[in-house]
Design a protein around this motif. Structure first.
Motif, short mmCIF file in Angstrom:
data_model
loop_
_atom_site.label_atom_id
_atom_site.label_comp_id
_atom_site.label_asym_id
_atom_site.label_seq_id
_atom_site.Cartn_x
_atom_site.Cartn_y
_atom_site.Cartn_z
N ALA A 47 61.81 6.91 25.62
CA ALA A 47 62.17 6.08 24.48
C ALA A 47 60.94 5.64 23.70
N LEU A 48 59.87 5.31 24.41
CA LEU A 48 58.63 4.91 23.75
C LEU A 48 58.08 6.04 22.89
N ASN A 49 58.27 7.27 23.32
CA ASN A 49 57.72 8.41 22.59
C ASN A 49 58.68 9.00 21.57
N ASP A 50 59.96 8.70 21.71
CA ASP A 50 60.95 9.25 20.78
C ASP A 50 61.11 8.41 19.52
N ALA A 51 60.78 7.13 19.59
CA ALA A 51 61.01 6.22 18.47
C ALA A 51 59.97 6.41 17.37
N ASP A 52 60.40 6.16 16.13
CA ASP A 52 59.44 6.10 15.03
C ASP A 52 58.55 4.88 15.17
N ILE A 53 59.20 3.75 15.51
CA ILE A 53 58.47 2.49 15.68
C ILE A 53 58.96 1.81 16.95
N ILE A 70 52.53 5.83 25.60
CA ILE A 70 52.81 6.60 24.38
C ILE A 70 51.77 7.71 24.28
N ASP A 71 52.25 8.96 24.40
CA ASP A 71 51.30 10.09 24.47
C ASP A 71 51.40 11.01 23.26
N ASN A 72 51.97 10.51 22.16
CA ASN A 72 51.98 11.29 20.93
C ASN A 72 51.15 10.58 19.87
N ALA A 73 50.96 11.22 18.74
CA ALA A 73 50.09 10.66 17.71
C ALA A 73 50.87 10.06 16.54
N THR A 74 52.18 9.91 16.72
CA THR A 74 53.00 9.48 15.58
C THR A 74 53.75 8.17 15.79
N ARG A 109 49.08 2.02 12.23
CA ARG A 109 49.85 2.56 13.35
C ARG A 109 50.11 1.48 14.41
N PHE A 110 49.12 0.62 14.63
CA PHE A 110 49.24 -0.42 15.64
C PHE A 110 49.13 -1.79 14.98
N VAL A 111 50.19 -2.60 15.12
CA VAL A 111 50.25 -3.91 14.49
C VAL A 111 50.51 -4.97 15.56
N ALA A 112 49.70 -6.01 15.57
CA ALA A 112 49.86 -7.12 16.50
C ALA A 112 50.56 -8.27 15.80
N ASN A 113 51.76 -8.57 16.24
CA ASN A 113 52.50 -9.71 15.68
C ASN A 113 51.75 -11.00 15.98
N PRO A 114 51.66 -11.91 15.02
CA PRO A 114 50.92 -13.17 15.27
C PRO A 114 51.68 -14.09 16.21
N GLY A 115 50.95 -15.04 16.78
CA GLY A 115 51.60 -16.11 17.52
C GLY A 115 52.23 -17.12 16.56
N CYS A 116 53.19 -17.88 17.06
CA CYS A 116 53.89 -18.84 16.19
C CYS A 116 52.96 -19.97 15.76
N TYR A 117 52.22 -20.55 16.70
CA TYR A 117 51.29 -21.62 16.34
C TYR A 117 50.19 -21.12 15.40
N PRO A 118 49.55 -19.98 15.71
CA PRO A 118 48.54 -19.48 14.79
C PRO A 118 49.06 -19.19 13.39
#
Length: 309
Positions: A47-53, A70-74, A109-118
Motif C-alpha cells: 500500500a505504501l508503494n502503490d499510493a500516489d500520496i 517505500i522503494d520507488n521514486a514516485t 515529494r516529502f512534506v512534514a505536517n507542522p505541529g499544532c502548537y508550532p
C-alpha cells in the motif's frame, strides 16, 4: 483520474479525521487495509508503494520505518509525526509560512505536517522576524492550551471517562518539548522559545499566546507595525485571518470545528506591552486540516477542497 491515497495509521485521532474528510471526495481514492492486513507487513508495504500520496499518522519511529519501506521514486509522503519537521530533504507543510511555501509544498515529494502548537506560534512570530520587527536573537515565550483530543486516544479516554479531575493542566514542566526545534528552525529565531503548553477540559480548540515587551522589538517598532506585518503576511490567505476587532475575551473554541486560524494583536501603550494571540483547531489547522491542505497542493487539486473556513 483521482489521486490514490494511503493513510498509514488511520486508526488514531488524526488519521481517522483525515480519512473521514477524504472518504466522500471523488478527486481522491483511498487505499484501505482491513484490520488483519493492516498488521501484515507485506500488505502495508504494498500500500505504501502503490499510493500516489501516503499520509503517515504514526509515532515518530514508526513514521521513519514507513518511509524506509517505500522503494520507488514516485510515491509522495505527508508525515503528520514529529519525525521529519526539521529533517533535511523535507518541506515544512505550513502553506502560509512563507510567500512561496504553498508552491514549494506543491512540488515536494516529502512534506512534514507542522505541529499544532508550532502552527500558532509561527503564524504570529515568523512574519515579525522576516520583516525585521523582532530580532532573530530575541528571547520569547509562548503559552499555549489545547483541547484534550490533541493527546490522542488515551487522553480522550481519561477526560471523557472521568479519570481527569481538572479543568486545566500545564505539562512539559521540565521544558525541552519536542515542538521547540521546529518552532526555532522555522521562525528564524536563534534561541528556542520558553514553551508552556497546557491541556484544557474541552475536546478540540487551541489558543496560542506570545507576550512581548516593545523593548524586545527592533527600535521604532510598535503595535501598529506588528499588526501591519501580520496583515501583509496573510493578505492573500484564505485560512489565516488577522482580526480587525478587539474582543474583550477570547475562547479556546473560537476556531474549533474549522480549518482556519485567527490572529489577534492586543497592546497597552502605557505599559509598552503586546499580547499576540492565535486561535485554531488542534485537529483542524493544527493537524488533519493541514494534512488535507497539503494533499490538495501536492495533487494539484483545489487548495480548499475538504476544508472548512
Amino acid at each position: 483520474m483521482s489521486t490514490s491515497v494511503f493513510i498509514d495509521g488511520a486508526v488514531g485521532t488524526t488519521g481517522l479525521e483525515i480519512r473521514e474528510r477524504l472518504s466522500g471526495r471523488d478527486d481522491v481514492s483511498l487505499l484501505v487495509l482491513d484490520d488483519a492486513r493492516r498488521k501484515d507487513a507485506s500488505a502495508r508495504r504494498a500500500a505504501l508503494n502503490d499510493a500516489d500520496i501516503v499520509i503517515l499518522c504514526l509515532p515518530d519511529d514508526a513514521a521513519r520505518d514507513a518511509v524506509a519501506m517505500i522503494d520507488n521514486a514516485t510515491t509522495r509522503v505527508i508525515d503528520a509525526s514529529t519525525a521529519h519537521r526539521v529533517a533535511d530533504g523535507w518541506t515544512y507543510g505550513f502553506a502560509e509560512l512563507e510567500p512561496d511555501q504553498a508552491a514549494r509544498i506543491a512540488q515536494a515529494r516529502f512534506v512534514a505536517n507542522p505541529g499544532c502548537y508550532p502552527t500558532g506560534f509561527l503564524a504570529l512570530v515568523r512574519p515579525l522576524v522576516r520583516a525585521g520587527l523582532l530580532p532573530a536573537d530575541a528571547l520569547v515565550t509562548v503559552n499555549a492550551t489545547s483541547g484534550y483530543s490533541g493527546g490522542g486516544k488515551s487522553m480522550i479516554a481519561e477526560f471523557e471517562g472521568g479519570a481527569a479531575t481538572t479543568a486545566f493542566r500545564p505539562y512539559a514542566l521540565a521544558l525541552g518539548h519536542k515542538h521547540v526545534p521546529e518552532m526555532t528552525r522555522h521562525s528564524g529565531l536563534s534561541h528556542g522559545p520558553v514553551f508552556q503548553p497546557a491541556v484544557a477540559n474541552t475536546y478540540r480548540g487551541m489558543v496560542v499566546e506570545v507576550p512581548l515587551h516593545l523593548a524586545q522589538l527592533s527600535p521604532g517598532a510598535d503595535q501598529h507595525g506588528v499588526e501591519q506585518a501580520l496583515r501583509d503576511a496573510y493578505a492573500a490567505c484564505d485560512l489565516v485571518r488577522v482580526s480587525t476587532d478587539a474582543p474583550a475575551t477570547i475562547a479556546i473554541e473560537d476556531d474549533a470545528g474549522t480549518d482556519r486560524m485567527t490572529l489577534h494583536v492586543f497592546g497597552n501603550a502605557d505599559l509598552r506591552q503586546l499580547r499576540l494571540v492565535a486561535t485554531l483547531d488542534n485537529l483542524g489547522k493544527g493537524a488533519a486540516g493541514a494534512a488535507v491542505q497539503n494533499l490538495n497542493l501536492m495533487a494539484g487539486l483545489h487548495p480548499l477542497a475538504g476544508l472548512a473556513r
